[in-house]
Design a protein around this motif. Structure first.
Motif, PDB file in Angstrom:
ATOM      1  N   TYR A  53      -5.520   3.964   1.974  1.00  0.00           N
ATOM      2  CA  TYR A  53      -5.584   5.163   2.805  1.00  0.00           C
ATOM      3  C   TYR A  53      -7.035   5.392   3.201  1.00  0.00           C
ATOM      4  N   LYS A  54      -7.240   5.575   4.477  1.00  0.00           N
ATOM      5  CA  LYS A  54      -8.596   5.836   4.974  1.00  0.00           C
ATOM      6  C   LYS A  54      -8.638   7.240   5.543  1.00  0.00           C
ATOM      7  N   MET A  55      -9.582   8.010   5.062  1.00  0.00           N
ATOM      8  CA  MET A  55      -9.780   9.361   5.589  1.00  0.00           C
ATOM      9  C   MET A  55     -10.316   9.227   7.003  1.00  0.00           C
ATOM     10  N   HIS A  56      -9.666   9.904   7.935  1.00  0.00           N
ATOM     11  CA  HIS A  56     -10.144   9.877   9.314  1.00  0.00           C
ATOM     12  C   HIS A  56     -11.198  10.957   9.469  1.00  0.00           C
ATOM     13  N   THR A  57     -12.356  10.545   9.879  1.00  0.00           N
ATOM     14  CA  THR A  57     -13.423  11.518  10.098  1.00  0.00           C
ATOM     15  C   THR A  57     -13.612  11.695  11.595  1.00  0.00           C
ATOM     16  N   THR A  89      14.097   0.900 -13.545  1.00  0.00           N
ATOM     17  CA  THR A  89      12.992   1.437 -12.749  1.00  0.00           C
ATOM     18  C   THR A  89      11.685   0.916 -13.329  1.00  0.00           C
ATOM     19  N   ILE A  90      10.719   0.726 -12.449  1.00  0.00           N
ATOM     20  CA  ILE A  90       9.374   0.320 -12.833  1.00  0.00           C
ATOM     21  C   ILE A  90       8.426   1.225 -12.050  1.00  0.00           C
ATOM     22  N   SER A  91       7.513   1.891 -12.739  1.00  0.00           N
ATOM     23  CA  SER A  91       6.554   2.788 -12.087  1.00  0.00           C
ATOM     24  C   SER A  91       5.151   2.475 -12.571  1.00  0.00           C
ATOM     25  N   PHE A  92       4.189   2.510 -11.650  1.00  0.00           N
ATOM     26  CA  PHE A  92       2.787   2.310 -12.000  1.00  0.00           C
ATOM     27  C   PHE A  92       1.930   2.877 -10.879  1.00  0.00           C
ATOM     28  N   ASN A  93       0.628   2.956 -11.131  1.00  0.00           N
ATOM     29  CA  ASN A  93      -0.322   3.476 -10.147  1.00  0.00           C
ATOM     30  C   ASN A  93      -1.255   2.365  -9.685  1.00  0.00           C
ATOM     31  N   LEU A  94      -1.482   2.321  -8.384  1.00  0.00           N
ATOM     32  CA  LEU A  94      -2.505   1.448  -7.834  1.00  0.00           C
ATOM     33  C   LEU A  94      -3.862   2.106  -8.064  1.00  0.00           C
ATOM     34  N   PRO A  95      -4.961   1.366  -7.922  1.00  0.00           N
ATOM     35  CA  PRO A  95      -6.283   1.931  -8.219  1.00  0.00           C
ATOM     36  C   PRO A  95      -6.730   3.061  -7.294  1.00  0.00           C
ATOM     37  N   GLY A  96      -6.075   3.256  -6.162  1.00  0.00           N
ATOM     38  CA  GLY A  96      -6.508   4.295  -5.238  1.00  0.00           C
ATOM     39  C   GLY A  96      -5.398   4.675  -4.279  1.00  0.00           C
ATOM     40  N   PRO A  97      -5.680   5.617  -3.362  1.00  0.00           N
ATOM     41  CA  PRO A  97      -4.673   6.079  -2.417  1.00  0.00           C
ATOM     42  C   PRO A  97      -4.315   5.003  -1.386  1.00  0.00           C
ATOM     43  N   VAL A  98      -3.084   5.076  -0.876  1.00  0.00           N
ATOM     44  CA  VAL A  98      -2.568   4.106   0.091  1.00  0.00           C
ATOM     45  C   VAL A  98      -1.926   4.839   1.266  1.00  0.00           C
ATOM     46  N   ASP A  99      -1.691   4.097   2.333  1.00  0.00           N
ATOM     47  CA  ASP A  99      -0.916   4.615   3.457  1.00  0.00           C
ATOM     48  C   ASP A  99       0.504   4.104   3.278  1.00  0.00           C
ATOM     49  N   PRO A 100       1.437   4.946   2.809  1.00  0.00           N
ATOM     50  CA  PRO A 100       2.782   4.478   2.473  1.00  0.00           C
ATOM     51  C   PRO A 100       3.570   3.947   3.668  1.00  0.00           C
ATOM     52  N   ARG A 101       3.107   4.206   4.866  1.00  0.00           N
ATOM     53  CA  ARG A 101       3.792   3.685   6.053  1.00  0.00           C
ATOM     54  C   ARG A 101       3.426   2.226   6.310  1.00  0.00           C
ATOM     55  N   LEU A 102       2.313   1.779   5.729  1.00  0.00           N
ATOM     56  CA  LEU A 102       1.795   0.453   6.031  1.00  0.00           C
ATOM     57  C   LEU A 102       1.879  -0.460   4.814  1.00  0.00           C
ATOM     58  N   PHE A 103       3.109  -0.858   4.470  1.00  0.00           N
ATOM     59  CA  PHE A 103       3.250  -1.825   3.388  1.00  0.00           C
ATOM     60  C   PHE A 103       4.255  -2.903   3.785  1.00  0.00           C
ATOM     61  N   SER A 104       4.039  -4.072   3.223  1.00  0.00           N
ATOM     62  CA  SER A 104       4.840  -5.239   3.572  1.00  0.00           C
ATOM     63  C   SER A 104       5.374  -5.880   2.293  1.00  0.00           C
ATOM     64  N   PRO A 105       6.661  -5.634   1.967  1.00  0.00           N
ATOM     65  CA  PRO A 105       7.242  -6.236   0.764  1.00  0.00           C
ATOM     66  C   PRO A 105       7.861  -7.600   1.062  1.00  0.00           C
ATOM     67  N   SER A 106       7.845  -8.464   0.067  1.00  0.00           N
ATOM     68  CA  SER A 106       8.473  -9.772   0.172  1.00  0.00           C
ATOM     69  C   SER A 106       9.060 -10.129  -1.191  1.00  0.00           C
ATOM     70  N   PHE A 107      10.368 -10.387  -1.229  1.00  0.00           N
ATOM     71  CA  PHE A 107      11.013 -10.784  -2.474  1.00  0.00           C
ATOM     72  C   PHE A 107      11.093 -12.309  -2.467  1.00  0.00           C
ATOM     73  N   GLY A 144      -4.039  -6.984  -7.007  1.00  0.00           N
ATOM     74  CA  GLY A 144      -5.224  -7.508  -6.347  1.00  0.00           C
ATOM     75  C   GLY A 144      -5.790  -6.455  -5.408  1.00  0.00           C
ATOM     76  N   VAL A 145      -7.104  -6.497  -5.203  1.00  0.00           N
ATOM     77  CA  VAL A 145      -7.785  -5.505  -4.372  1.00  0.00           C
ATOM     78  C   VAL A 145      -8.627  -6.225  -3.337  1.00  0.00           C
ATOM     79  N   SER A 146      -8.536  -5.795  -2.074  1.00  0.00           N
ATOM     80  CA  SER A 146      -9.442  -6.270  -1.038  1.00  0.00           C
ATOM     81  C   SER A 146     -10.111  -5.051  -0.418  1.00  0.00           C
ATOM     82  N   GLU A 147     -10.903  -5.265   0.589  1.00  0.00           N
ATOM     83  CA  GLU A 147     -11.625  -4.154   1.208  1.00  0.00           C
ATOM     84  C   GLU A 147     -10.665  -3.129   1.821  1.00  0.00           C
ATOM     85  N   GLY A 148      -9.570  -3.601   2.414  1.00  0.00           N
ATOM     86  CA  GLY A 148      -8.701  -2.671   3.118  1.00  0.00           C
ATOM     87  C   GLY A 148      -7.296  -2.533   2.577  1.00  0.00           C
TER      88      GLY A 148
END
Length: 141
Positions: free
Chosen positions: A132-136, A101-119, A37-41
């Motif tokens: 991932y947001k480019m800081h300007t 192992t399971i590997s796949f790509n999300l549609p765009g870049p992410v901030d790997p420090r900011l993820f919340s897993p739930s089993f 799923g994709v949202s704005e952020g």
């Protein structure tokens, strides 16, 4: 249904790579089915891990900035303890025991420090990861 919506859904269909016992399981509920799923952020993804127990499988989820996701775990052996009796499985329709192992790509870049897993108790690994947001830097005046 509009044709444009169909094209968008086809572009989001992830290419998923399975190895180990996840690849060998040919009957029963499949391991490694992925919804994204994709949202704005952020992105949300759910992965089917039927028959995998959170307390015994040691599932690890690695996230890379480019959106690559790598999940590893171990499906426990075919011996089941119930009511102080040990049962050796004679019919095996769930994924066979062993590492996966399971590997796949999300549609765009992410901030790997900011993820919340739930089993979840139903065997679904659900993860929310921030895009991932480019800081300007503002121009100097």
């Amino acid at each position: 249904m509009e044709r444009g919506n169909n094209v968008d859904h086809q572009q989001l269909k992830p290419s998923v790579v399975l190895t180990g016992t996840a690849k060998e399981g040919s009957v029963g509920p499949p391991v490694g089915l992925v919804d994204i799923g994709v949202s704005e952020g952020a992105y949300l993804f759910r992965i089917a891990l039927p028959g995998i127990r959170r307390d015994q499988s040691k599932v690890k989820c690695e996230m890379h900035r480019d959106g690559k996701v790598h999940i590893q775990g171990v499906i426990t052996d075919g011996t089941t303890l119930k009511d102080s009796n040990a049962y050796q499985m004679k019919v095996q329709q769930l994924c066979p025991p062993g590492p996966f192992t399971i590997s796949f790509n999300l549609p765009g870049p992410v901030d790997p420090r900011l993820f919340s897993p739930s089993f979840r108790p139903d065997g679904i690994l659900e993860v929310v990861v921030m895009k991932y947001k480019m800081h300007t830097t503002p121009p100097h005046t």
